[in-house]
Enzyme design. Sequence first.
Site, short mmCIF file in Angstrom:
data_model
loop_
_atom_site.label_atom_id
_atom_site.label_comp_id
_atom_site.label_asym_id
_atom_site.label_seq_id
_atom_site.Cartn_x
_atom_site.Cartn_y
_atom_site.Cartn_z
N LYS A 1 17.85 -79.90 -64.90
CA LYS A 1 16.84 -79.61 -65.67
C LYS A 1 16.42 -80.85 -66.53
O LYS A 1 17.53 -81.78 -66.51
CB LYS A 1 17.08 -78.82 -66.57
CG LYS A 1 15.71 -78.09 -67.64
CD LYS A 1 15.11 -76.82 -66.37
CE LYS A 1 13.71 -76.41 -66.92
NZ LYS A 1 13.29 -75.30 -65.90
P1 NAD Z 1 3.68 -73.78 -69.94
O1 NAD Z 1 3.60 -74.68 -70.93
O2 NAD Z 1 2.31 -73.75 -68.84
O3 NAD Z 1 2.97 -72.52 -70.71
C1 NAD Z 1 3.75 -72.00 -71.83
C2 NAD Z 1 2.92 -70.94 -72.69
O4 NAD Z 1 3.70 -70.24 -73.61
C3 NAD Z 1 1.47 -71.37 -73.18
O5 NAD Z 1 0.65 -70.31 -73.20
C4 NAD Z 1 2.12 -71.42 -74.74
O6 NAD Z 1 1.03 -71.56 -75.66
C5 NAD Z 1 3.10 -70.35 -74.77
N1 NAD Z 1 3.95 -70.57 -75.94
C6 NAD Z 1 4.73 -71.52 -76.29
N2 NAD Z 1 5.35 -70.95 -77.49
C7 NAD Z 1 5.14 -69.77 -77.67
C8 NAD Z 1 5.80 -68.93 -78.72
N3 NAD Z 1 6.41 -69.09 -79.65
N4 NAD Z 1 5.15 -67.53 -78.65
C9 NAD Z 1 4.21 -67.34 -77.75
N5 NAD Z 1 3.63 -67.94 -76.83
C10 NAD Z 1 4.26 -69.31 -76.78
O7 NAD Z 1 4.98 -73.32 -69.45
P2 NAD Z 1 5.30 -72.37 -68.22
O8 NAD Z 1 5.30 -73.36 -66.96
O9 NAD Z 1 4.34 -71.22 -68.22
O10 NAD Z 1 6.46 -71.94 -68.36
C11 NAD Z 1 6.86 -70.58 -69.33
C12 NAD Z 1 8.34 -70.32 -69.10
O11 NAD Z 1 8.59 -70.04 -67.81
C13 NAD Z 1 9.22 -71.34 -69.46
O12 NAD Z 1 10.37 -70.53 -70.09
C14 NAD Z 1 9.64 -72.11 -68.14
O13 NAD Z 1 10.89 -72.64 -68.41
C15 NAD Z 1 9.58 -70.76 -67.41
N6 NAD Z 1 9.40 -71.03 -65.84
C16 NAD Z 1 8.54 -71.91 -65.62
C17 NAD Z 1 8.25 -72.03 -64.13
C18 NAD Z 1 7.19 -72.87 -63.37
O14 NAD Z 1 7.04 -72.94 -62.17
N7 NAD Z 1 6.15 -73.58 -64.36
C19 NAD Z 1 9.21 -71.52 -63.20
C20 NAD Z 1 10.38 -70.55 -63.58
C21 NAD Z 1 10.39 -70.59 -64.88
#
Ligand code: NAD
Length: 422
Positions: A114
Site C-alpha cells: 500500500k
Molecule cells: P474514493 O475516493 O473513490 O471514494 C471514497 C468515498 O467515500 C467518497 O464518496 C467520499 O466522499 C466518501 N467518504 C470519505 N470520508 C467519508 C466519511 N467520513 N463518511 C462517509 N463517506 C466518506 O475511494 P474508493 O476507491 O471508493 O475507496 C473506498 C474504500 O474502498 C477505501 O477503504 C478503499 O481502500 C477501499 N477499496 C477500494 C478499491 C478500489 O478499487 N478503488 C478496492 C478495494 C478496496
Amino acid sequence: MTKTSSQGSARSESPLDTALSQLRRAIDQLQLSENDWNTLSTPRRVLEVAVPLRRDDGRVEMYKGYRVQYSTTRGPSKGGVRFHQDIDLDETVALAMLMTWKCALTNLPYGGAKGGVAVNPKTLSLTENERLTRRYTSEILPIIGPERDIPAPDVGTDERNMAWMMDTYSVNAGYSVPGVVTGKPIVLGGSLGRTSATGDGVAIAVREALRMKGIDPHGATVAVQGFGKVGYWAALAMENMGLKVVAVSDVNAGVTGFSNVSSVFEYANAHGSVVGAPGTENISNEELLGLDVDVLVPAALADAITESTAPKIRAKIVVEGANAPTTPAGDEIMNDKGILVVPDILANSGGVIVSYFEWVQDKQNYFWSASEVKENLNSILMRSITEVSERAASQQVTWREAANMIGVGRVAQAHRLRGLYP
Ligand code: NAD
C-alpha cells in the site's frame, strides 16, 4: 453459524491495532508458531519519502509519501495508492497487511503493498496533482515495477493518476511499461471491467450473502456509505440485480428518497456531492448506518463501525466494501447481534482480482473481452466465497476469522516452503 470472536485484547481502535489483533487471532486459531507470528506481523519493506510540490502560484510545499511492501513471499507486492490528508505510516502498514491476506485468500500470485501521500487531492489543481503524482512515483521508483510491486488506484486517486505513474516509470525505463500499475485507462493497457470491478465484486458478495440468509435479492433493501469508486459501482450493480438502494452517502452526508442510483451519480458529478440531489431527503452518515435495511455496505474509510455505531445497526448483513471499516469492538457487537459480516478481504477483492487480469493481459499483450473479465471475476470470487463460508461453518468461526485463516495460512505455508535465507 457465527461464534463471537474475542478479537484479541486490543483496546485502541487504530487500523494497525485492528489488523494485528486479527492476525494474532488467525495465528492462534491455526495453531501457528511464534516464529510465524514474528515473520507475519512484520512488514518487509517500508519507505517514507518527502514529496515536494511546486504549487501553481510558485510556492513549494512538502508532503509525506509512503510505500509499504508488507509481503513478497507469494509474488510481487500489490496494492493501492491513496491520496488523503489523514494517512500515516501505521495505517499504510495496516492496509498493506490486509492486501497480503486478500491476495492469498483469492489465490492471486502476489504479496501485499500500500502507499500514498498525505495530501487532500481536492486542494490540488489538475497540474499540481500531476506534478505531485509524478514526483511521488519517482521517489518510490527504485522499489516498484511489474515484477516487484504494482500500484493501483485507491481513495483519492484514479486512472488519470495511474496514467501519470505509468508514464513516469516508462520515461525512466526508456520504453513503455504498462504492467507497472493497474487501473490504467483502457488505451494505455487497462482492462475492460476494472473501473467497476470492486463494486461488481461487492454486489456478488451481497448476492451470495443474501442467498445464504434465505433473502430474495429482488426487492431486498441496501444502504451504501461512501459513493466513490467502490460505493457507486456497488450500488449500481446491486440495483441491476434487483435490490432497492434506499440510501447513499459521501463525506458530506447521505440522501434517501431517490428513484435510482444513476440520478444521484449524475447530480454528484455535477455538484461534487450527493447532498441536494433532486427529490431526496438528507440523512447523516450515522443515521445511514442505522437504517432498517437488509444489507449495509460501508464503502468509505476505516473505522466506520465502532463500539458506538455498531449497536445502532439494524441490517441483517454487512458487506465491507471499504478496507478495515470495522473495529474489533464493532465486530464483536455485530457478531453478538447475529449479523452476517462479509469481511473486506473477501468482499472488496474484485478490484485486485481484475487488477491481476490487467497485469496478465499487459504481460501477454493480449486483451480480453468484457464478458471474459466478468466471467473470470465471478468464478474466482465465488471460489473464495465458498471456501470462506465452508471454513466458517466447519470450524464454527466468523466469516472474517475464516477468511483470515485461509489468507494467513497460505502465506505462512509459502514462508515455510521457501525457507529462511540464509
Ligand atoms: P474514493 O475516493 O473513490 O471514494 C471514497 C468515498 O467515500 C467518497 O464518496 C467520499 O466522499 C466518501 N467518504 C470519505 N470520508 C467519508 C466519511 N467520513 N463518511 C462517509 N463517506 C466518506 O475511494 P474508493 O476507491 O471508493 O475507496 C473506498 C474504500 O474502498 C477505501 O477503504 C478503499 O481502500 C477501499 N477499496 C477500494 C478499491 C478500489 O478499487 N478503488 C478496492 C478495494 C478496496
